[in-house]
Scaffold this motif. Structure first.
Motif, mmCIF file in Angstrom:
data_model
loop_
_atom_site.group_PDB
_atom_site.id
_atom_site.type_symbol
_atom_site.label_atom_id
_atom_site.label_comp_id
_atom_site.label_asym_id
_atom_site.label_seq_id
_atom_site.Cartn_x
_atom_site.Cartn_y
_atom_site.Cartn_z
ATOM 1 N N MET A 97 0.838 -1.200 0.000
ATOM 2 C CA MET A 97 0.000 0.000 0.000
ATOM 3 C C MET A 97 0.875 1.253 0.000
ATOM 4 O O MET A 97 1.846 1.314 0.749
ATOM 5 C CB MET A 97 -0.854 0.050 1.269
ATOM 6 C CG MET A 97 -1.909 -1.002 1.318
ATOM 7 S SD MET A 97 -2.992 -0.826 -0.097
ATOM 8 C CE MET A 97 -4.170 -2.087 0.337
ATOM 9 N N HIS A 98 0.484 2.238 -0.802
ATOM 10 C CA HIS A 98 1.197 3.507 -0.767
ATOM 11 C C HIS A 98 0.967 4.167 0.584
ATOM 12 O O HIS A 98 -0.181 4.389 0.985
ATOM 13 C CB HIS A 98 0.709 4.421 -1.890
ATOM 14 C CG HIS A 98 1.425 5.734 -1.888
ATOM 15 N ND1 HIS A 98 2.607 5.919 -2.570
ATOM 16 C CD2 HIS A 98 1.149 6.906 -1.268
ATOM 17 C CE1 HIS A 98 3.032 7.161 -2.356
ATOM 18 N NE2 HIS A 98 2.158 7.777 -1.574
ATOM 19 N N THR A 126 -1.137 -8.006 -2.951
ATOM 20 C CA THR A 126 -0.820 -6.961 -1.980
ATOM 21 C C THR A 126 -0.867 -7.527 -0.565
ATOM 22 O O THR A 126 -1.784 -8.248 -0.216
ATOM 23 C CB THR A 126 -1.899 -5.861 -2.032
ATOM 24 O OG1 THR A 126 -2.101 -5.506 -3.386
ATOM 25 C CG2 THR A 126 -1.476 -4.646 -1.243
ATOM 26 N N SER A 158 -1.293 0.123 -13.865
ATOM 27 C CA SER A 158 -2.543 0.261 -14.615
ATOM 28 C C SER A 158 -2.512 1.462 -15.566
ATOM 29 O O SER A 158 -3.410 1.627 -16.386
ATOM 30 C CB SER A 158 -3.711 0.427 -13.633
ATOM 31 O OG SER A 158 -3.618 1.697 -13.007
ATOM 32 N N TRP A 173 -2.189 13.041 -8.827
ATOM 33 C CA TRP A 173 -1.967 11.594 -8.830
ATOM 34 C C TRP A 173 -1.346 11.141 -7.509
ATOM 35 O O TRP A 173 -1.790 10.183 -6.891
ATOM 36 C CB TRP A 173 -1.060 11.219 -10.006
ATOM 37 C CG TRP A 173 -0.553 9.804 -9.934
ATOM 38 C CD1 TRP A 173 0.682 9.389 -9.552
ATOM 39 C CD2 TRP A 173 -1.296 8.609 -10.238
ATOM 40 N NE1 TRP A 173 0.776 8.022 -9.594
ATOM 41 C CE2 TRP A 173 -0.430 7.512 -10.021
ATOM 42 C CE3 TRP A 173 -2.599 8.359 -10.675
ATOM 43 C CZ2 TRP A 173 -0.819 6.196 -10.214
ATOM 44 C CZ3 TRP A 173 -2.983 7.038 -10.871
ATOM 45 C CH2 TRP A 173 -2.104 5.984 -10.646
ATOM 46 N N ALA A 230 -1.249 0.417 -8.931
ATOM 47 C CA ALA A 230 -1.811 1.702 -9.365
ATOM 48 C C ALA A 230 -1.015 2.237 -10.561
ATOM 49 O O ALA A 230 -1.595 2.683 -11.559
ATOM 50 C CB ALA A 230 -1.804 2.702 -8.219
ATOM 51 N N SER A 241 -3.691 10.985 -4.779
ATOM 52 C CA SER A 241 -4.712 9.935 -4.922
ATOM 53 C C SER A 241 -4.175 8.540 -4.587
ATOM 54 O O SER A 241 -4.923 7.572 -4.557
ATOM 55 C CB SER A 241 -5.252 9.922 -6.357
ATOM 56 O OG SER A 241 -4.324 9.272 -7.199
ATOM 57 N N LEU A 242 -2.879 8.443 -4.361
ATOM 58 C CA LEU A 242 -2.280 7.108 -4.191
ATOM 59 C C LEU A 242 -2.515 6.487 -2.823
ATOM 60 O O LEU A 242 -2.467 5.261 -2.681
ATOM 61 C CB LEU A 242 -0.762 7.193 -4.401
ATOM 62 C CG LEU A 242 -0.261 7.161 -5.845
ATOM 63 C CD1 LEU A 242 1.253 7.378 -5.855
ATOM 64 C CD2 LEU A 242 -0.600 5.831 -6.505
ATOM 65 N N LYS A 282 -3.746 2.887 -1.920
ATOM 66 C CA LYS A 282 -3.757 1.987 -3.091
ATOM 67 C C LYS A 282 -2.450 1.207 -3.131
ATOM 68 O O LYS A 282 -1.438 1.652 -2.594
ATOM 69 C CB LYS A 282 -3.853 2.806 -4.383
ATOM 70 C CG LYS A 282 -5.184 3.467 -4.587
ATOM 71 C CD LYS A 282 -5.224 4.081 -5.990
ATOM 72 C CE LYS A 282 -6.469 4.925 -6.152
ATOM 73 N NZ LYS A 282 -6.238 6.067 -7.050
ATOM 74 N N ASP A 283 -2.472 0.079 -3.811
ATOM 75 C CA ASP A 283 -1.236 -0.663 -4.021
ATOM 76 C C ASP A 283 -0.348 0.169 -4.961
ATOM 77 O O ASP A 283 -0.729 0.452 -6.101
ATOM 78 C CB ASP A 283 -1.523 -2.029 -4.640
ATOM 79 C CG ASP A 283 -0.248 -2.841 -4.788
ATOM 80 O OD1 ASP A 283 -0.020 -3.712 -3.941
ATOM 81 O OD2 ASP A 283 0.529 -2.596 -5.746
ATOM 82 N N HIS A 284 0.793 0.577 -4.449
ATOM 83 C CA HIS A 284 1.650 1.511 -5.181
ATOM 84 C C HIS A 284 2.007 0.988 -6.575
ATOM 85 O O HIS A 284 1.929 1.716 -7.563
ATOM 86 C CB HIS A 284 2.927 1.774 -4.371
ATOM 87 C CG HIS A 284 3.835 2.784 -4.986
ATOM 88 N ND1 HIS A 284 3.791 4.129 -4.680
ATOM 89 C CD2 HIS A 284 4.817 2.655 -5.913
ATOM 90 C CE1 HIS A 284 4.700 4.776 -5.388
ATOM 91 N NE2 HIS A 284 5.345 3.907 -6.143
#
Ligand code: AMP
Ligand code: MG
Length: 385
Positions: free
Chosen positions: A244-245, A375, A324, A309, A321, A312-313, A316-318
């Motif tokens: 995770m970020h 993750t 994608s 961006w 993300a 927004s991280l 999320k899985d760094h």
């Protein structure tokens, strides 16, 4: 073969001749043959009994002195307590780590656990595969010994390759305890290898740490003795990658104060460069470097989009993300649990999971099997010293 030691010739005061300790039943587990050939070293010789002795430092080498700020505290004398320089080849230094005691070992045994050495091999070669400045890994050997750490584990040696092992701590030692003549020789040697002096060191280090931020790498022990003059990522002890970020992510069991979290790496770099005497504008240098990394990863140089961006991280899985997105982003990182599983098997004598993982990591832009993209939430690394 007669290796050369230009650093020991330029600065004999910093280079202590030493020999790797005897090993009960040494074995070369992994050899990076393409790298060996690049260095002009014959892989079949390295695999011979004489080659193995050489890689274990038993033909002699040098332990280098340096000082350093560790977790903010100055230590006036550190040095290679478990590593030996084996020579310079094609402009690269070859150094073996885990070869036994040296004049700098203090209370330590000079050895290292096999799993920590395999970890360094895997992660440094991954960093190279994704274009991040780093030391490389030439080989991993077992010694046939067991050592006491958290548990009793097999001991190993990693042989690594760097443009230079000079670090901020080398400059600190010479500044605080050397003569003006040594200072002059250090600068002449360092800046002939790396033109541009301290400002160019800062530029290289900014680029490297900006790349760490891009890929989600947490070095974990950014002491000044682990901050290289070359800009190569140095010393893969307690490092790990983000799942995770999370700016507060810290994995190292020894970083109890969370000094070296993911998000603090730029500030720590600034502090380390100040110890080297860098007095330029760090903030603009680093933000330029970061901007370049994220412009490449996002496929746009628009700073507003990059900021948006980044914000927004969180959570999320760094890696996923970024993967994608269009653009130049790795699909795979050395995930902590996958690495650990491979190292646990290696400790039991089974290298297959390590070799499979290694093969996947050397093709970072290809989609890996799903198990390599899972993750995880929490993880702690044990420095492995
Ligand atoms: P590191 O955290 O690997 O950068 O090491 C910091 C310092 O401790 C360096 O001077 C190392 O040479 C020394 N050191 C780490 N592990 C050992 C060990 N097992 N034996 C002797 N010295 C060590
Ligand atoms: Mg170190």
């Amino acid at each position: 073969m007669k290796p050369e030691f230009p650093i020991a010739e330029a600065l004999p005061e910093l280079a202590y001749p030493a020999r790797g300790e005897d090993t009960p039943s040494p074995e070369l587990l992994i050899l990076n043959e393409p790298l060996a050939r690049d260095l002009g070293l014959d892989p079949s010789w390295l695999r011979s009994a004489e080659g193995v002795k050489y890689l274990l430092g038993q033909a002699g080498g040098f332990a280098l002195a340096y000082a350093g700020h560790q977790f903010g505290q100055y230590n006036p004398l550190l040095g290679d307590g478990r590593a030996l320089l084996l020579g310079t080849f094609q402009g690269y230094e070859v150094q073996a780590k885990g070869t036994g005691r040296t004049p700098f070992s203090r209370g330590g045994d000079g050895r290292g656990p096999l799993d920590a050495m395999l970890r360094e091999y895997l992660i440094s070669e991954y960093m190279h595969a994704v274009g991040i400045p780093t030391t490389r890994a030439l080989a991993v050997l077992t010694t046939g010994r067991k050592i006491q750490r958290r548990m009793v584990v097999p001991a190993g040696v990693v042989v690594r390759v760097a443009r230079s092992h000079l670090r901020v701590g080398t400059f600190e030692l010479v500044r605080n305890n050397g003569t003006p003549d040594m200072q002059a020789r250090l600068e002449e040697y360092a800046w002939s290898l790396f033109p541009g002096g301290v400002n160019a060191v800062a530029e290289r280090q900014c680029r490297t740490v900006a790349e760490w931020m891009g890929i989600g790498f947490v070095h974990g022990v950014m002491n000044t003795d682990n901050t290289s003059i070359s800009g190569e990522t140095l010393d893969y002890g307690p490092c790990a990658f983000l799942d995770m970020h999370d700016p507060a992510a810290s994995f190292s069991s020894i970083d109890t104060q969370s000094r070296y979290t993911y998000g603090r790496q730029p500030a720590i770099l600034q502090w380390n460069l100040a110890q080297l005497g860098f007095s330029g504008d760090f903030v603009s240098l680093f933000s330029d470097a970061l901007q370049q990394v994220f412009a490449r990863k996002l496929g746009t140089p628009d700073p507003a989009k990059i900021n948006e961006w980044f914000a927004s991280l969180a959570g999320k899985d760094h890696t996923l993300a970024h993967a994608s997105l269009e653009g130049e982003n790795p699909q795979v990182i050395p995930r902590n649990f996958v690495v650990q599983r491979a190292l646990d098997a290696a400790n039991e004598g089974d290298l297959r999971p390590f070799e499979e993982l290694h093969a996947v990591l050397l093709r970072p832009y290809e989609k890996p099997p799903a198990e390599y993209q899972q993750t995880a939430e929490v993880y702690t690394t044990y420095c492995g010293t």
